[in-house]
Design a protein around this motif. Structure first.
Motif, PDB file in Angstrom:
ATOM      1  N   PHE A  60       9.158   6.571 -20.115  1.00  0.00           N
ATOM      2  CA  PHE A  60       8.695   7.770 -20.790  1.00  0.00           C
ATOM      3  C   PHE A  60       8.735   8.881 -19.753  1.00  0.00           C
ATOM      4  CE2 PHE A  60       6.870  10.442 -23.658  1.00  0.00           C
ATOM      5  CZ  PHE A  60       6.096   9.872 -24.663  1.00  0.00           C
ATOM      6  N   SER A  61       9.488   9.910 -20.009  1.00  0.00           N
ATOM      7  CA  SER A  61       9.660  10.929 -18.988  1.00  0.00           C
ATOM      8  C   SER A  61       8.613  12.022 -19.088  1.00  0.00           C
ATOM      9  CB  SER A  61      11.057  11.515 -19.127  1.00  0.00           C
ATOM     10  OG  SER A  61      11.147  12.710 -18.446  1.00  0.00           O
ATOM     11  N   ALA A  62       8.569  12.667 -20.237  1.00  0.00           N
ATOM     12  CA  ALA A  62       7.629  13.791 -20.334  1.00  0.00           C
ATOM     13  C   ALA A  62       7.208  13.980 -21.777  1.00  0.00           C
ATOM     14  CB  ALA A  62       8.287  15.067 -19.824  1.00  0.00           C
ATOM     15  N   LEU A  63       6.084  14.642 -21.938  1.00  0.00           N
ATOM     16  CA  LEU A  63       5.568  14.956 -23.266  1.00  0.00           C
ATOM     17  C   LEU A  63       5.583  16.479 -23.398  1.00  0.00           C
ATOM     18  CD1 LEU A  63       4.390  13.351 -25.587  1.00  0.00           C
ATOM     19  CD2 LEU A  63       2.137  13.705 -24.596  1.00  0.00           C
ATOM     20  N   GLN A  64       6.211  16.931 -24.473  1.00  0.00           N
ATOM     21  CA  GLN A  64       6.309  18.382 -24.647  1.00  0.00           C
ATOM     22  C   GLN A  64       5.253  18.822 -25.654  1.00  0.00           C
ATOM     23  OE1 GLN A  64       9.952  19.992 -26.408  1.00  0.00           O
ATOM     24  NE2 GLN A  64      10.437  20.716 -24.351  1.00  0.00           N
ATOM     25  N   GLU A 117       0.891  28.259 -27.252  1.00  0.00           N
ATOM     26  CA  GLU A 117       1.678  28.717 -26.092  1.00  0.00           C
ATOM     27  C   GLU A 117       2.513  27.547 -25.594  1.00  0.00           C
ATOM     28  OE1 GLU A 117      -1.869  31.562 -24.417  1.00  0.00           O
ATOM     29  OE2 GLU A 117      -1.215  29.779 -23.315  1.00  0.00           O
ATOM     30  N   GLY A 118       3.599  27.885 -25.022  1.00  0.00           N
ATOM     31  CA  GLY A 118       4.412  26.800 -24.425  1.00  0.00           C
ATOM     32  C   GLY A 118       5.851  26.924 -24.867  1.00  0.00           C
ATOM     33  N   PRO A 119       6.595  25.860 -25.007  1.00  0.00           N
ATOM     34  CA  PRO A 119       6.136  24.474 -24.822  1.00  0.00           C
ATOM     35  C   PRO A 119       6.006  24.090 -23.339  1.00  0.00           C
ATOM     36  CG  PRO A 119       8.439  24.488 -25.462  1.00  0.00           C
ATOM     37  CD  PRO A 119       8.005  25.914 -25.409  1.00  0.00           C
ATOM     38  N   PHE A 120       4.983  23.284 -23.082  1.00  0.00           N
ATOM     39  CA  PHE A 120       4.767  22.781 -21.726  1.00  0.00           C
ATOM     40  C   PHE A 120       5.245  21.344 -21.647  1.00  0.00           C
ATOM     41  CE2 PHE A 120       2.518  26.376 -20.468  1.00  0.00           C
ATOM     42  CZ  PHE A 120       1.586  26.716 -21.424  1.00  0.00           C
ATOM     43  N   ASN A 121       5.869  21.016 -20.535  1.00  0.00           N
ATOM     44  CA  ASN A 121       6.283  19.620 -20.314  1.00  0.00           C
ATOM     45  C   ASN A 121       5.300  18.939 -19.405  1.00  0.00           C
ATOM     46  OD1 ASN A 121       8.552  19.819 -21.825  1.00  0.00           O
ATOM     47  ND2 ASN A 121       9.992  19.828 -20.132  1.00  0.00           N
ATOM     48  N   LEU A 122       4.642  17.937 -19.935  1.00  0.00           N
ATOM     49  CA  LEU A 122       3.713  17.164 -19.117  1.00  0.00           C
ATOM     50  C   LEU A 122       4.394  15.861 -18.716  1.00  0.00           C
ATOM     51  CD1 LEU A 122       0.531  17.489 -21.324  1.00  0.00           C
ATOM     52  CD2 LEU A 122       0.983  18.700 -19.198  1.00  0.00           C
ATOM     53  N   ALA A 123       4.496  15.608 -17.435  1.00  0.00           N
ATOM     54  CA  ALA A 123       5.137  14.368 -16.998  1.00  0.00           C
ATOM     55  C   ALA A 123       4.240  13.183 -17.299  1.00  0.00           C
ATOM     56  CB  ALA A 123       5.403  14.427 -15.495  1.00  0.00           C
ATOM     57  N   MET A 124       4.835  12.132 -17.822  1.00  0.00           N
ATOM     58  CA  MET A 124       4.090  10.926 -18.163  1.00  0.00           C
ATOM     59  C   MET A 124       4.186   9.936 -17.016  1.00  0.00           C
ATOM     60  SD  MET A 124       2.740  10.924 -21.177  1.00  0.00           S
ATOM     61  CE  MET A 124       2.805   9.642 -22.409  1.00  0.00           C
ATOM     62  N   ALA A 125       3.053   9.392 -16.639  1.00  0.00           N
ATOM     63  CA  ALA A 125       3.042   8.420 -15.544  1.00  0.00           C
ATOM     64  C   ALA A 125       2.909   7.012 -16.102  1.00  0.00           C
ATOM     65  CB  ALA A 125       1.883   8.708 -14.612  1.00  0.00           C
ATOM     66  N   PRO A 126       3.606   6.059 -15.529  1.00  0.00           N
ATOM     67  CA  PRO A 126       3.449   4.687 -16.011  1.00  0.00           C
ATOM     68  C   PRO A 126       2.121   4.107 -15.532  1.00  0.00           C
ATOM     69  CG  PRO A 126       5.017   4.757 -14.215  1.00  0.00           C
ATOM     70  CD  PRO A 126       4.610   6.164 -14.477  1.00  0.00           C
ATOM     71  N   GLY A 152     -12.046  22.511 -28.728  1.00  0.00           N
ATOM     72  CA  GLY A 152     -11.693  23.920 -28.845  1.00  0.00           C
ATOM     73  C   GLY A 152     -10.250  24.251 -28.497  1.00  0.00           C
ATOM     74  N   THR A 153      -9.503  23.260 -28.102  1.00  0.00           N
ATOM     75  CA  THR A 153      -8.103  23.546 -27.777  1.00  0.00           C
ATOM     76  C   THR A 153      -7.218  22.970 -28.866  1.00  0.00           C
ATOM     77  OG1 THR A 153      -8.806  22.929 -25.560  1.00  0.00           O
ATOM     78  CG2 THR A 153      -6.490  23.498 -25.844  1.00  0.00           C
ATOM     79  N   LYS A 154      -6.242  23.778 -29.275  1.00  0.00           N
ATOM     80  CA  LYS A 154      -5.338  23.284 -30.315  1.00  0.00           C
ATOM     81  C   LYS A 154      -4.073  22.757 -29.651  1.00  0.00           C
ATOM     82  CE  LYS A 154      -2.596  25.433 -33.559  1.00  0.00           C
ATOM     83  NZ  LYS A 154      -2.229  26.365 -34.579  1.00  0.00           N
ATOM     84  N   ILE A 155      -3.812  21.472 -29.898  1.00  0.00           N
ATOM     85  CA  ILE A 155      -2.637  20.827 -29.279  1.00  0.00           C
ATOM     86  C   ILE A 155      -1.661  20.451 -30.384  1.00  0.00           C
ATOM     87  CG2 ILE A 155      -1.844  18.879 -27.878  1.00  0.00           C
ATOM     88  CD1 ILE A 155      -3.765  20.248 -26.247  1.00  0.00           C
ATOM     89  N   VAL A 156      -0.403  20.762 -30.150  1.00  0.00           N
ATOM     90  CA  VAL A 156       0.655  20.284 -31.047  1.00  0.00           C
ATOM     91  C   VAL A 156       1.652  19.498 -30.196  1.00  0.00           C
ATOM     92  CG1 VAL A 156       2.527  20.912 -32.599  1.00  0.00           C
ATOM     93  CG2 VAL A 156       0.436  22.266 -32.553  1.00  0.00           C
ATOM     94  N   ILE A 157       1.875  18.268 -30.616  1.00  0.00           N
ATOM     95  CA  ILE A 157       2.856  17.448 -29.863  1.00  0.00           C
ATOM     96  C   ILE A 157       4.229  17.810 -30.409  1.00  0.00           C
ATOM     97  CG2 ILE A 157       3.565  15.134 -29.242  1.00  0.00           C
ATOM     98  CD1 ILE A 157       0.845  15.259 -28.391  1.00  0.00           C
ATOM     99  N   VAL A 158       5.042  18.398 -29.577  1.00  0.00           N
ATOM    100  CA  VAL A 158       6.369  18.831 -30.040  1.00  0.00           C
ATOM    101  C   VAL A 158       7.365  17.681 -29.946  1.00  0.00           C
ATOM    102  CG1 VAL A 158       8.273  20.390 -29.584  1.00  0.00           C
ATOM    103  CG2 VAL A 158       5.921  21.169 -29.331  1.00  0.00           C
ATOM    104  N   ASP A 159       7.445  17.094 -28.769  1.00  0.00           N
ATOM    105  CA  ASP A 159       8.464  16.066 -28.597  1.00  0.00           C
ATOM    106  C   ASP A 159       8.043  15.087 -27.517  1.00  0.00           C
ATOM    107  OD1 ASP A 159      12.105  16.144 -28.063  1.00  0.00           O
ATOM    108  OD2 ASP A 159      10.767  14.720 -29.054  1.00  0.00           O
ATOM    109  N   ALA A 160       8.517  13.838 -27.671  1.00  0.00           N
ATOM    110  CA  ALA A 160       8.318  12.821 -26.634  1.00  0.00           C
ATOM    111  C   ALA A 160       9.682  12.575 -26.019  1.00  0.00           C
ATOM    112  CB  ALA A 160       7.776  11.542 -27.257  1.00  0.00           C
ATOM    113  N   ILE A 161       9.809  12.906 -24.734  1.00  0.00           N
ATOM    114  CA  ILE A 161      11.116  12.790 -24.079  1.00  0.00           C
ATOM    115  C   ILE A 161      11.132  11.480 -23.310  1.00  0.00           C
ATOM    116  CG2 ILE A 161      12.704  13.873 -22.473  1.00  0.00           C
ATOM    117  CD1 ILE A 161      11.259  16.481 -23.012  1.00  0.00           C
ATOM    118  N   GLY A 162      12.036  10.626 -23.709  1.00  0.00           N
ATOM    119  CA  GLY A 162      12.105   9.340 -23.023  1.00  0.00           C
ATOM    120  C   GLY A 162      13.191   9.356 -21.972  1.00  0.00           C
TER     121      GLY A 162
END
Lengths: 321, 544
Positions: B371-375, B381-390, B452-462
């Motif tokens: 799993f590489s990153a979560l967008q 605001e964004g999209p932000f890429n969060l790196a996923m750690a194993p 209080g934070t609104k999160i939308v999962i855009v994409d899971a980058i594998g």
């Protein structure tokens, strides 16, 4: 739903039929031959064969994949292999020694598979991505059929060894009493024979002659069955190697299961080579085949208990439910 | 046969003009092999013999064959088949000449080969018992000197003998080389002569010789021709000469063991080439990125040479997984494009686990995934890429996680929203206290409100785990595999030979077989039952 009930019914029918067959065989052996029942034991084995075949086909249809993906299914396949060998040898030559080996083997494997030890696995599981291949059918079925044939052959060799060395065991028991008794001519003959026990050159009584005939028959049948099992094992190992190359890029990884399959192959190659020399034929090759029996079980079961390596699909943990 | 050719008597039995039997051969012993050729008026014998003279063993090993013609005229001695005398130029040279033969004789010894096979099997078993490829500290711990396993086995044994890398250690490879040389020696010295002996067929002329066979029977009123027809129908090759018959079946079963040995040598050769001449490498590429083939592959041995195809650039277009209804992974797929040096796309293919990509001699296999990153979109605001750690990698069962900090990013006790995932399908979100907040699928684009934070999962980058390999030994090994499978099957055939002799109205039948000894009597009885019995006594059979 209907398939799983059908499966249950077939399992129980085959199990009970084989138990009855074994009981009949034991009665014939220990008590007296009950005329009319002998034929029914053969019919019973035919019924068992069809039941196990039906069981496998049902599982195949129900789960959508060939029924050989985990330990439970491979055990059922193994018992099917035993009953298949029984069928074939029955049709080639009625009334032979092989049935004494194949029928109990079929029931023991069937019984172990259906017993409480492996209830977790009775449900058909889904296949992991690595197992979704046509090679699954060829590789695993050839390996399990090879195991079945080699196990039969090695059991025949064990039987041969038991019959040959029963005399020695009896004599060792007798020796303790000899000091207290007076020597008779028969006993002196026995002591002479003891030194010749490894050479089949004595025909002092008709009992010895029949024993010799029996051991020779066992020897020859064991050779034929082990040769056949060796062919299946070779094809199984090589198709496994080709599959590994297609799936993971390397045809031999010295995985524990692969290595033990190769060890089994080597031991039975030694058996076949010992038989080329007429002097060593007979007892020596039977000893090697008996070692092969243990090695097959290590290869089939022992490695799975470790649960490591590329073949972890067959692993299981012994939990009692 | 020995007594017939006792030299002192022979000189008197045969024509005394034979000058072969001179005084120097008076103490000779002959081991003759005769072929009797009927040649109109003359009777010629060819004798191959090994002569040991009384002058010592100078002529040891020399095969002298002379043709002796018994006729009215003086006999000729043709010297065509005499081998030239070995040059006795020094004893050492003679030893060197003899060395290959002696080495060959030692290597083709069967008990030695059996011992080698046992040793190889034992070493392999040891290799599975001892954990392979670990750091030396592991062995210090597991096989300590203070408390040796079985009383003597310490880490010194493991590391000096190379038992930690058993299958590439010198001791194991040396055994394999020895086994290969034994195979070659045995094929040359034992198997090939056996085949020649089996191919030579002869009629048995005497009823006694036939009765001595393993299986023999007598048919009181039969004809040997009928027997021949029955045997032909059963697949035998039948030869009939006068009253005698010879039939055989399954000769291929004698050739096949040679094929088995040759196939094994082929496999060993291919395996050696694989070990010394191939390239291997693995790479985990996130979706959308590239890599160059040559950067990833590393050589395995001294014969590895790179090819032109190593300049190919691989681009991962897309990585996706299929799932079962129960949620388990059913298959991984990677959509790859291959570009050459000029940037032109040369190949495009979607790989999956049992379906590799082959191009330019190398092969790409799908073996793993990550799993590489979560967008995500945070507060639109964004999209932000969060790196996923194993977090946990257990074969096919993996766990990945990432963390979105909320609030003051500089304080030491930072709190945030955690997101965990087992696969690319669904993400599990936890709030700042670590309480379960919800599950979202990347495709749904449904927002989730956490603290209080609104999160939308855009994409899971594998990312796709790919293994690359180029292996020149594979065609050879595959050819060896095919040959081994075929020849092993063929060597199951049993070579059966049957002789028969017509003696008046009786036919005497005898036979033997090399493998199917248990079934042979039954098969023979079945065939003999098919031979018709001649009832009328007025039938006269003309033999031949």
């Amino acid at each position: 739903m209907i398939f799983s009930t059908l499966e249950h019914i077939l399992t129980h029918i085959s199990f009970s039929v084989v138990s009855i067959v074994i009981t009949i065989h034991f009665l014939t052996l220990l008590v007296d031959e009950v005329v009319g029942l002998d034929d029914s034991s053969e019919k019973g084995m035919i019924v068992t064969f069809f039941c196990i075949t039906g069981l496998l086909v049902t599982r195949w249809i129900y789960s959508g994949h060939f029924p050989l993906s985990d330990l439970y299914e491979s055990l059922i396949f193994l018992s099917w292999g035993f009953s298949l060998i029984h069928m074939i040898s029955y049709f080639k030559k009625r009334k032979n020694d092989l049935s004494a080996i194949t029928a109990p083997s079929a029931i023991f494997t069937q019984g172990f598979a259906t017993s409480g030890l492996l209830t977790k696995m009775h449900q058909s599981a889904i296949l992991a991505p690595a197992l979704q291949s046509q090679w699954l059918m060829m590789h695993v079925s050839m390996m399990v059929l090879g195991y079945a044939a080699l196990l039969c052959g090695s059991l025949l060799s064990v039987a041969l060894l038991v019959i040959t060395f029963r005399k020695v065991i009896k004599i060792i028991g007798k020796n303790n009493n000899l000091l207290n008794q007076s020597f008779s001519f028969g006993e002196i003959q026995y002591m002479n024979e003891r030194s010749n026990v490894l050479l089949n050159t004595y025909f002092l009584s008709s009992k010895n002659y029949y024993r010799y005939q029996l051991t020779q028959q066992l020897d020859r049948w064991s050779y034929r069955i082990i040769s056949l099992g060796f062919i299946f094992l070779t094809i199984g190992i090589l198709s496994g190697a080709v599959w590994a190359n297609e799936a993971w890029g390397s045809y031999w990884n010295w995985d524990p299961k692969e290595t033990w399959a190769f060890i089994t192959w080597t031991v039975f190659a030694i058996y076949l080579h010992i038989r080329t020399n007429k002097n060593f034929e007979g007892v020596n090759s039977a000893i090697v085949a008996s070692m092969g029996f243990l090695i097959i079980w290590i290869c089939y079961f022992g490695v799975n208990l470790l649960g490591i390596g590329l073949h972890s699909y067959g692993s299981f943990t012994l939990t009692s439910n | 046969m020995e007594t017939l050719f006792n030299p002192s008597k022979t000189a008197k039995l045969f024509v005394p003009n034979i000058s072969l039997f001179k005084s120097s051969f008076l103490h000779s012993t002959f081991n003759p092999q005769t072929h009797i050729l009927f040649n109109r008026k003359t009777l010629s014998f060819t004798i191959n013999c090994r002569a040991k003279t009384s002058q010592g063993r100078k002529t040891d090993g020399k095969n002298i064959s002379k043709k002796i013609l018994l006729s009215d005229s003086a006999p000729e001695l043709s010297n065509e088949d005499v081998e030239p005398k070995p040059k006795n130029g020094g004893g050492a040279w003679g030893l060197v000449r003899k060395l290959p033969k002696r080495v060959l004789a030692v290597l083709s010894n069967l008990p030695l080969a059996i011992g080698e096979m046992f040793t190889v099997a034992g070493l392999m078993a040891l290799g599975t018992a001892i954990d392979q490829g670990e750091a030396p500290e592991f062995y210090f711990q597991k096989y300590p000197e203070e408390n040796p396993v079985w009383g003597f086995f310490t880490w010194r044994w493991v590391l000096t003998l190379g038992l930690d890398h058993m299958f590439s250690s010198p001791i194991f490879l040396g055994m394999l080389v020895l086994l290969a040389t034994s195979l070659m020696a045995c094929t040359y010295t034992t198997q090939i002569p056996l085949v020649k002996a089996a191919r030579r067929w002869r009629f048995l002329q005497s009823a006694d010789a036939i009765r001595k066979q393993e299986f023999s029977d007598t048919l009181p009123r039969a004809s040997v021709k009928d027997l021949g027809v029955v045997l032909m129908a059963a697949g035998y090759e039948v030869f009939l000469k006068g009253p005698s018959l010879y039939a055989f079946k399954g000769l291929a079963g004698r050739f096949a063991p040679i094929g088995v040995h040759l196939a094994m040598l082929l496999i060993m050769a291919g395996g050696t080439l694989s070990a010394t001449g191939s390239f291997r490498g693995s790479v985990t590429v996130p979706q959308g990125l590239n890599f160059v083939v040559g950067d990833v592959l590393g050589p395995t041995g001294f014969l590895s040479t790179p090819t032109e195809a190593f300049n190919t650039e691989v681009h991962v277009n897309r990585f996706y997984m299929d799932y079962y209804d129960s949620g388990e992974v059913s298959q991984f797929h990677t959509d790859l494009s291959l570009f050459d040096l000029n940037g032109k796309e040369v190949m495009r293919k979607t790989l999956s686990v049992n379906d590799p990509l082959r191009y330019g001699g190398f092969t790409i296999y799908q073996t793993d995934w990550s799993f590489s990153a979560l967008q995500i979109l945070k507060d639109d605001e964004g999209p932000f890429n969060l790196a996923m750690a194993p977090l946990k990698l257990n074969g096919d069962k993996k766990l990945f996680g990432t963390f979105l900090p909320v609030g003051d990013t500089n304080s030491p006790n930072i709190k945030g929203i955690s997101m965990l995932a087992r696969d690319l399908q669904s993400i599990v979100l936890y709030d700042q206290q670590g309480k379960f907040a919800g599950v979202r699928r990347p495709n749904s684009k449904l927002p989730i409100e956490i603290d209080g934070t609104k999160i939308v999962i855009v994409d899971a980058i594998g990312s796709s785990g790919l293994d690359l390999k180029i292996d020149p030994g594979v065609p050879i090994v595959y050819a060896g595999f095919g040959a081994l499978m075929l020849t092993t099957c063929v060597s199951y055939l049993s070579h059966a030979q049957i002789w028969a002799l017509q003696d008046g109205t009786t036919v005497i039948v005898g036979g033997k077989t090399n493998r199917a000894k248990a079934e042979f009597p039954d098969e023979m009885n079945r065939l003999l039952d098919l031979v018709p019995e001649i009832v009328q006594s007025s039938i006269s059979e003309q033999p031949g």
